[in-house]
Design a protein around this motif. Sequence first.
Motif, PDB file in Angstrom:
ATOM      1  N   LEU A  76       0.826  -1.208   0.000  1.00  0.00           N
ATOM      2  CA  LEU A  76       0.000   0.000   0.000  1.00  0.00           C
ATOM      3  C   LEU A  76       0.867   1.268   0.000  1.00  0.00           C
ATOM      4  O   LEU A  76       0.642   2.194  -0.765  1.00  0.00           O
ATOM      5  CB  LEU A  76      -0.899  -0.036   1.245  1.00  0.00           C
ATOM      6  CG  LEU A  76      -1.826   1.130   1.489  1.00  0.00           C
ATOM      7  CD1 LEU A  76      -2.997   1.060   0.517  1.00  0.00           C
ATOM      8  CD2 LEU A  76      -2.351   1.090   2.922  1.00  0.00           C
ATOM      9  N   PHE A  77       1.863   1.301   0.889  1.00  0.00           N
ATOM     10  CA  PHE A  77       2.731   2.495   0.978  1.00  0.00           C
ATOM     11  C   PHE A  77       3.874   2.425  -0.027  1.00  0.00           C
ATOM     12  O   PHE A  77       4.284   3.447  -0.564  1.00  0.00           O
ATOM     13  CB  PHE A  77       3.260   2.662   2.403  1.00  0.00           C
ATOM     14  CG  PHE A  77       2.208   3.176   3.335  1.00  0.00           C
ATOM     15  CD1 PHE A  77       1.868   4.520   3.350  1.00  0.00           C
ATOM     16  CD2 PHE A  77       1.520   2.315   4.169  1.00  0.00           C
ATOM     17  CE1 PHE A  77       0.867   4.995   4.172  1.00  0.00           C
ATOM     18  CE2 PHE A  77       0.513   2.780   5.007  1.00  0.00           C
ATOM     19  CZ  PHE A  77       0.187   4.116   5.007  1.00  0.00           C
ATOM     20  N   GLY A  78       4.371   1.202  -0.284  1.00  0.00           N
ATOM     21  CA  GLY A  78       5.478   1.041  -1.230  1.00  0.00           C
ATOM     22  C   GLY A  78       5.128   1.571  -2.612  1.00  0.00           C
ATOM     23  O   GLY A  78       5.959   2.156  -3.300  1.00  0.00           O
ATOM     24  N   LYS A  79       3.851   1.410  -2.996  1.00  0.00           N
ATOM     25  CA  LYS A  79       3.487   1.843  -4.357  1.00  0.00           C
ATOM     26  C   LYS A  79       3.404   3.370  -4.461  1.00  0.00           C
ATOM     27  O   LYS A  79       3.325   3.907  -5.557  1.00  0.00           O
ATOM     28  CB  LYS A  79       2.221   1.146  -4.837  1.00  0.00           C
ATOM     29  CG  LYS A  79       0.957   1.600  -4.183  1.00  0.00           C
ATOM     30  CD  LYS A  79      -0.228   0.838  -4.752  1.00  0.00           C
ATOM     31  CE  LYS A  79      -1.421   1.460  -4.081  1.00  0.00           C
ATOM     32  NZ  LYS A  79      -2.627   0.997  -4.025  1.00  0.00           N
ATOM     33  N   THR A  80       3.449   4.076  -3.323  1.00  0.00           N
ATOM     34  CA  THR A  80       3.455   5.548  -3.376  1.00  0.00           C
ATOM     35  C   THR A  80       4.892   6.084  -3.423  1.00  0.00           C
ATOM     36  O   THR A  80       5.103   7.284  -3.544  1.00  0.00           O
ATOM     37  CB  THR A  80       2.725   6.172  -2.154  1.00  0.00           C
ATOM     38  OG1 THR A  80       3.526   5.953  -0.976  1.00  0.00           O
ATOM     39  CG2 THR A  80       1.349   5.582  -1.952  1.00  0.00           C
ATOM     40  N   LEU A  81       5.878   5.188  -3.273  1.00  0.00           N
ATOM     41  CA  LEU A  81       7.282   5.624  -3.314  1.00  0.00           C
ATOM     42  C   LEU A  81       7.834   5.539  -4.734  1.00  0.00           C
ATOM     43  O   LEU A  81       7.473   4.627  -5.489  1.00  0.00           O
ATOM     44  CB  LEU A  81       8.134   4.741  -2.386  1.00  0.00           C
ATOM     45  CG  LEU A  81       7.852   4.834  -0.884  1.00  0.00           C
ATOM     46  CD1 LEU A  81       8.602   3.737  -0.128  1.00  0.00           C
ATOM     47  CD2 LEU A  81       8.224   6.218  -0.341  1.00  0.00           C
TER      48      LEU A  81
ATOM     49  N   LEU B 233       7.480  -3.378  -7.205  1.00  0.00           N
ATOM     50  CA  LEU B 233       7.419  -1.962  -6.783  1.00  0.00           C
ATOM     51  C   LEU B 233       8.626  -1.202  -7.335  1.00  0.00           C
ATOM     52  O   LEU B 233       9.708  -1.776  -7.504  1.00  0.00           O
ATOM     53  CB  LEU B 233       7.396  -1.863  -5.256  1.00  0.00           C
ATOM     54  CG  LEU B 233       6.120  -2.363  -4.560  1.00  0.00           C
ATOM     55  CD1 LEU B 233       6.276  -2.267  -3.050  1.00  0.00           C
ATOM     56  CD2 LEU B 233       4.892  -1.571  -5.025  1.00  0.00           C
ATOM     57  N   ALA B 234       8.419   0.106  -7.556  1.00  0.00           N
ATOM     58  CA  ALA B 234       9.482   0.919  -8.159  1.00  0.00           C
ATOM     59  C   ALA B 234      10.592   1.250  -7.153  1.00  0.00           C
ATOM     60  O   ALA B 234      11.752   1.431  -7.518  1.00  0.00           O
ATOM     61  CB  ALA B 234       8.880   2.213  -8.698  1.00  0.00           C
ATOM     62  N   CYS B 235      10.230   1.303  -5.873  1.00  0.00           N
ATOM     63  CA  CYS B 235      11.205   1.750  -4.863  1.00  0.00           C
ATOM     64  C   CYS B 235      12.223   0.646  -4.551  1.00  0.00           C
ATOM     65  O   CYS B 235      12.044  -0.514  -4.943  1.00  0.00           O
ATOM     66  CB  CYS B 235      10.478   2.152  -3.580  1.00  0.00           C
ATOM     67  SG  CYS B 235       9.549   0.811  -2.851  1.00  0.00           S
ATOM     68  N   ARG B 236      13.285   1.038  -3.811  1.00  0.00           N
ATOM     69  CA  ARG B 236      14.253   0.031  -3.340  1.00  0.00           C
ATOM     70  C   ARG B 236      13.596  -0.757  -2.204  1.00  0.00           C
ATOM     71  O   ARG B 236      12.973  -0.149  -1.324  1.00  0.00           O
ATOM     72  CB  ARG B 236      15.490   0.778  -2.833  1.00  0.00           C
ATOM     73  CG  ARG B 236      16.642  -0.115  -2.517  1.00  0.00           C
ATOM     74  CD  ARG B 236      17.856   0.767  -2.204  1.00  0.00           C
ATOM     75  NE  ARG B 236      18.648   0.150  -1.200  1.00  0.00           N
ATOM     76  CZ  ARG B 236      19.347   0.787  -0.280  1.00  0.00           C
ATOM     77  NH1 ARG B 236      19.342   2.115  -0.239  1.00  0.00           N
ATOM     78  NH2 ARG B 236      20.067   0.125   0.592  1.00  0.00           N
ATOM     79  N   ILE B 237      13.743  -2.064  -2.241  1.00  0.00           N
ATOM     80  CA  ILE B 237      13.096  -2.887  -1.201  1.00  0.00           C
ATOM     81  C   ILE B 237      14.149  -3.662  -0.431  1.00  0.00           C
ATOM     82  O   ILE B 237      14.999  -4.333  -1.030  1.00  0.00           O
ATOM     83  CB  ILE B 237      12.088  -3.863  -1.831  1.00  0.00           C
ATOM     84  CG1 ILE B 237      10.948  -3.051  -2.459  1.00  0.00           C
ATOM     85  CG2 ILE B 237      11.512  -4.831  -0.807  1.00  0.00           C
ATOM     86  CD1 ILE B 237      10.128  -3.822  -3.419  1.00  0.00           C
TER      87      ILE B 237
END
Length: 316
Positions: free
Chosen positions: A56-61, A87-91
């Motif tokens: 949910l929050f990762g997709k806003t990064l 997801l686009a962000c670093r995980i």
Amino acid sequence: MLSGQYWFAGRDIKEVNGPIVEHIPVLAETLAEQITLPPDGVMVDATTGQGGHSYLFGKTLGPEGVLIGLDVDKEAIQRAQFILKDLACRIILLHCNFSQISEQISKQGIEKVNFILADLGVSSTQLANADMGLSFLEDMPLDMRIDKRLKTTAADIVKSADEETLADLIYKFGEDRRSRRIARFIVRQRENEQINTTRELAAVVCRALGRPERKRWSRIHPATRTFQALRIAVNNELENLEKLLVSAARLLKKKGHIAIISFHSLEDRLVKNNFKQNENEGIYRVITKKPIVPAQEEIARNRRARSAKLRIAQKR
Ligand SMILES: C[S@@+](CC[C@H](N)C(=O)[O-])C[C@H]1O[C@@H](n2cnc3c(N)ncnc32)[C@H](O)[C@@H]1O
């Protein structure tokens, strides 16, 4: 509207390690309304579980953002890896206890974070997993270790703790006023036959409380509090939460948020007191003067949400 399945969409669930039970992230819409991350923000999901809140929050990064997910359950981390992979962000997913959040974050070369979330307790998959031994709805070995690196199981405690220790534990962590009677029945039972499974323990508690075993429980099952007590003891849940709360105040950036979803009064009290103390010391501003609870509509969709309480604070 968010559904627990939104992050499964188009994915082959069989690819995820082991059987997976739908786990609907609690109070997800409320959290999304309350917290906005900058695209290059850093979020720590201290209980990443099945990755619902992380997603949910990762997709806003954006690509500059970092999502760090922690979990003590290795299989949960493996599932989250799969669920969050697009997801686009670093995980960064770490198999560790959130009590070590400071050390773990600093090992990643990160000093401060924008958001720390903890959705306490266990996931629906863990409750259904016989290896976890958490549920009396099915007969399972009485284990209760969420982190399999821990040595002591619930069966070990039930086997070896003396009557007074058992009674104190059920009273303190289960808040069951009839703890002495339950402890007496457990000790009497184990003199005849060992208590090795969740159903065996639930049956002893039902007998101690003079309640039938097989009724469909309209409210809570008579063994719920005893099971809560053992799970808290086996997993050091309150001690871990205290450590997380202390570390979080140091880790958050100015204006960063902490949000904790708890499922029983012992946890909620720790969160409430920690936030209040930090507010008195000028470290936090408490956003939720009263805890936010799910609406009836959410509870109807997700029974697990019925006892959830969300508290949010912001670093000054
Ligand atoms: C309620 S589930 C979280 C579900 C998650 N928010 C989601 O939307 O899928 C709680 C998770 O926290 C993990 N957990 C419990 N205690 C922990 C601890 N002390 N440190 C790290 N993870 C913990 C459990 O293994 C479980 O996967």
